[in-house]
Design an enzyme around this catalytic site. Structure first.
Site, short mmCIF file in Angstrom:
data_model
loop_
_atom_site.label_atom_id
_atom_site.label_comp_id
_atom_site.label_asym_id
_atom_site.label_seq_id
_atom_site.Cartn_x
_atom_site.Cartn_y
_atom_site.Cartn_z
N CYS A 170 42.43 39.75 35.12
CA CYS A 170 42.05 38.34 35.28
C CYS A 170 41.22 37.85 34.08
CB CYS A 170 41.36 38.13 36.62
SG CYS A 170 41.70 36.47 37.26
N HIS A 189 44.90 40.12 40.92
CA HIS A 189 43.88 41.09 41.36
C HIS A 189 44.54 42.23 42.14
CE1 HIS A 189 39.87 39.03 40.62
NE2 HIS A 189 40.78 38.20 40.12
N GLU A 202 43.32 44.87 43.14
CA GLU A 202 42.38 45.54 44.05
C GLU A 202 42.14 44.77 45.34
OE1 GLU A 202 41.59 43.49 41.72
OE2 GLU A 202 39.98 42.27 42.54
N1 LIG Z 1 39.13 36.21 38.74
C1 LIG Z 1 38.89 35.93 37.50
O1 LIG Z 1 38.63 36.80 36.67
C2 LIG Z 1 38.86 34.48 37.14
C3 LIG Z 1 38.87 34.22 35.67
C4 LIG Z 1 38.50 32.79 35.33
N2 LIG Z 1 37.14 32.55 35.66
C5 LIG Z 1 39.41 31.84 36.06
O2 LIG Z 1 38.98 31.22 37.01
O3 LIG Z 1 40.54 31.69 35.72
#
Ligand SMILES: NC(=O)CC[C@H](N)C(=O)O
Ligand SMILES: C=C(O[C@@H]1C=C(C(=O)O)C=C[C@H]1O)C(=O)O
Length: 803
Positions: free
Chosen positions: A114, A209, A211
């Site tokens: 992410c 994600h 996880e």
């Molecule tokens: N879950 C994250 O790592 C989010 C990354 C970034 N802050 C976004 O909102 O896109």
């Protein structure tokens, strides 16, 4: 053995902790943590799936010895985690970006997740921009190239938590290859990159994600294994060798150890009449309520706590010659200890919050009670509450707590001596107590005082002969005459809706995935003229609330100037005397009405919006517990289940963790005194690491709290804090202080104007899918269950807005 939270079997060997033998060839991964509330889920998944040992470093750390290259040679690979913010802002990614500047000869395998993925893309010429709309806590099917890390995985269902995305169309890069895509349902022509790899360097990244507990677990594990195989293959090819078995102290935490507080010895001395044994007498009186029993022992206005845990056990404090309590204020660092009987000594001192936690751990360890009635979860110890602002000081950067110290954040928005703020901690030391098991009707009278058989026998007899007059508060004229004068000051609708928009702006900017916005309603009433009425008022109010909105964690506290009447349905944290911790976050609420059936509620709460709200907090709580319990130590018992909570339906998740003293979790590895089987110590440390309750903050917790402090611009006080007990036998139970009213009588309004002000907090989770109207209604739904108690029952009409 009633108060055991139970066990579980790890579903398969894979989720067991890898055994780390220093002489073995266990490999090491460095994880760079961007202060996300899902970090430890990633770390646990790496350790559980790959059998590696993970070292964690936060984005604002210094490289050890200022030598990144040398340091990285200890690791087979680096994982750059998710986090709040934007990779275009250097401080949001910190040391992550140093990795991209390694020379070819120093390269090592990297997986960005992410935010880490976005940092990889940005550095290699792919702009990071806003998505058409944020996607948080939603499960989507992505299509992949079915090769590389996605070998044999043409489609994967994954959870998304992002507001920003890589704009491949505007990319200037020829270095990256895209490996997976998401097509938005309403814009099938827009393909959002979900995974990349560098064509020459060993860099990979995924936007989703893996996880999350709703990502397709087997596919995500396969993906990690594919990456790991390729990472190790790269290292072999270039002749890199990971040095394993690094001491975990190689990276020291930010917090310097604090000096042991002298006040802990005062606490110990004041508790000298508390012995190692809890003696007890039991009787079966199914008709006796905990309220009636509490009235027998506690004079109106004297310090008392009645706390119901999980709907089953009601614990009533009983005064004794050894009763004392203390208050702590985070603004001033002042602790005030008060003996309640005998000499009524008072001691004041100053200590930091960290020292306060140390003092509590010391006292609970030193005063451990070894035996008592195994059927009840409390043998003696502390009963009371901890505020939201105390919780803020538990966050890694306590700067937000500092912000809440400034006068503009006082309860009234600006410093106002008319109203007093309650202390941030108030705990009552109880040697004597009565516990009612509401499911069996068994009443247990207990004392930890030496030679208290006389009191136990007398009390047994007293309760055997006692008949409850059924003190019915539903038609209390005295109470009604005061309530008739109540002035309810609801939050400003316009202001609340403006705050919702501010929350949404932060969500769109990638600062948060969900923000639990809250507001405060103030109710002003005359202080009853007669002293007896004045002293009884809070208790009567509590009894009316208990009848109006019975809840699993109904509670009452009379602690000096501070009074609390709570009808909280939400468990924050329970722990038993053996090894189990449990947390049960709640998110997603609908109001009950004649045409709102359970079936309908399930349909509403089964929507993408409501499920996402709960899932985000479920993932956050897993992270909090992994921080305490480490890999293999956390288990989701129930996920997103709808249940009936009296006046509302809510969605709940149930997560358990296991304490293994020799296997501390990621957030507590640096704390030396956790090598003890005493669950009081582990329970206190869990509170310290997991406050404020994630369901009241949103995710990621710390960044969300920071924005909420600014948007709400007030102290939440007792609302959003926790209330419960610390049991000397080792257990503990705390609710989230919602659906509660509290007051503090120290201010000028009370003393001079004879006006008492009760405060009720209410709010709800704001996500990208929230509407201002829907959230305002939801807040009112929660507010009503307490606010309605402040209107006389004989009133013809209630306030138009709150009815
Ligand atoms: N879950 C994250 O790592 C989010 C990354 C970034 N802050 C976004 O909102 O896109
Ligand atoms: C914010 C409150 O409740 C919290 C928010 C909930 C929600 O958004 O559905 C549910 C339970 C609590 O965690 C409140 O009661 O004031």
């Amino acid at each position: 053995m009633a108060p055991m939270l139970g066990d579980w079997d790890a579903p398969n060997n894979e989720s067991r902790v890898p055994q780390l033998d220093p002489s073995s060839s266990t490999k090491s991964i460095l994880y760079v943590d961007a202060y996300d509330s899902f970090s430890y889920n990633v770390v646990a998944m790496l350790e559980e799936t790959l059998g590696v040992k993970v070292t964690i470093m936060t984005i604002d750390s210094e490289w050890p010895n200022s030598n990144m290259k040398e340091f990285l040679q200890h690791y087979e690979a680096v994982v750059l985690g998710p986090g709040p913010g934007d990779p275009n802002v250097p401080s949001d990614v910190g040391i992550m970006k140093d990795i991209w500047d390694l020379h070819d000869s120093e390269l090592l395998p990297v997986l960005g997740i992410c935010l880490g993925f976005q940092s990889l893309c940005l550095h290699h010429g792919v702009p990071i921009e806003r998505l058409p709309y944020p996607i948080h806590g939603q499960i989507h099917k992505i299509s992949t190239s079915a090769k590389d890390i996605f070998e044999d995985l043409p489609e994967v269902e994954v959870t998304l938590y992002h507001s920003l995305c890589a704009n491949s169309a505007a990319s200037t890069s020829t270095d990256l290859e895209y490996l997976a895509w998401l097509a938005l349902k309403d814009r099938p022509e827009t393909q959002i990159p979900m995974a990349v790899r560098h064509l020459e360097k060993p860099f990979w990244g995924v936007q989703f994600h893996p996880e999350s507990c709703k990502s397709e677990i087997n596919a995500c594990k396969a993906l990690l294994r594919n990456w790991w195989k390729m990472a190790l293959g790269y290292n072999k090819l270039v002749g890199r060798g990971g040095y394993c078995s690094l001491p975990s102290t190689v990276i020291s935490p930010h917090t310097a150890p604090s000096a042991f507080p002298g006040i802990a010895y005062d606490m110990f001395n004041w508790s000298k009449s508390t012995s190692k044994i809890s003696s007890f007498r039991s009787l079966d009186r199914p008709s006796l309520t905990a309220e009636a029993i509490s009235e027998v022992f506690n004079k109106p206005g004297s310090p008392a706590v009645l706390f119901q845990s999980n709907g089953q056990y009601s614990i009533a404090s009983v005064p004794s010659p050894g009763s004392w309590r203390f208050e702590y204020n985070v603004e001033t660092d002042k602790i005030r200890m008060l003996q309640l009987y005998g000499d009524c000594k008072e001691v004041e001192s100053y200590l930091t919050v960290a020292q306060l936690w140390d003092a509590l751990r010391y006292l609970m360890e030193m005063k451990k009670v070894d035996s008592g009635n195994s059927q009840v979860p409390f043998w003696g110890g502390f009963l009371g509450y901890l505020s939201y602002e105390l919780g803020l000081t538990c966050l890694p950067h306590t700067g937000h707590a500092q912000a809440s110290k400034s006068p503009k954040h006082s309860s009234t928005g600006k410093s106002d001596p008319s109203f007093a703020d309650p202390p941030d901690v108030s705990l009552l030391w109880c040697e004597r107590s009565v516990v009612v098991d509401n499911t069996t009707g068994t009443v247990v009278i207990q004392s930890t005082r030496d030679d208290d058989a006389g009191w136990l026998d007398e009390t047994l007899q007293q309760l055997q002969n006692f008949s409850d007059s059924g003190n019915d508060t539903s038609a209390d004229r005295g109470l009604d005459s005061i309530l008739r004068e109540s002035k309810i000051q609801l939050p400003e609708e316009k202001e609340y809706k403006r705050q919702i928009e501010s929350c949404k702006a932060e969500l769109e900017a990638g600062e948060s995935y969900e923000l639990c916005l809250t507001s405060e309603t103030k109710i002003t009433l005359p202080v009853p003229e007669l002293e007896s009425d004045r002293l009884m008022f809070p208790w009567k109010l509590y009894r009316r609330l208990k009848t109006y909105n019975p809840a699993a964690f109904s509670a009452f506290a009379d602690l000096g100037d501070t009074k609390i009447a709570s009808s909280s349905p939400e468990c924050f944290l329970n722990w038993d005397r053996e090894s189990t911790l449990e947390m049960k976050p709640m998110k997603g609420t609908v109001r009950k009405s004649p045409d709102m059936t359970m079936e309908k509620a399930c349909e509403i709460l089964g929507s993408t919006k409501e499920m996402a709200e709960n899932l985000m907090i479920a993932d956050l709580i897993r992270h909090d517990l992994y921080g305490i319990c480490g890999s293999g130590g956390v288990h989701v018992e129930k996920l997103l289940e709808v249940a009936d909570y009296g006046r509302v339906y809510s969605m709940i998740t149930h997560i358990k963790g296991k304490i293994r003293p020799n296997h501390p979790g990621f957030a507590v590895r640096h704390i030396s005194h956790l090598n003890t089987p005493n669950m009081s110590v582990h329970g206190l440390t869990t509170l310290q690491r997991c406050l404020p309750p994630g369901s009241m903050t949103g995710a990621p917790k710390e960044r969300s709290c920071m924005h909420l402090c600014t948007i709400e611009n007030r102290k939440r006080g007792i609302y959003s804090g926790v209330m419960g007990f610390l049991d000397l036998g080792g257990g503990g139970s705390f609710s989230v202080l919602i659906r509660s009213a509290f007051t503090c009588s120290g201010g000028r309004d009370y003393t001079e104007n004879k006006q008492q002000t009760w405060r009720i907090g209410a709010g709800g989770a704001i996500t990208a899918l929230s509407t201002a109207e829907g959230e305002w209604d939801e807040m009112l739904t929660k507010l009503r269950v307490v606010c309605n108690v402040f209107t006389p029952l004989d009133a013809d009409e209630r306030s138009a807005t709150t009815s």
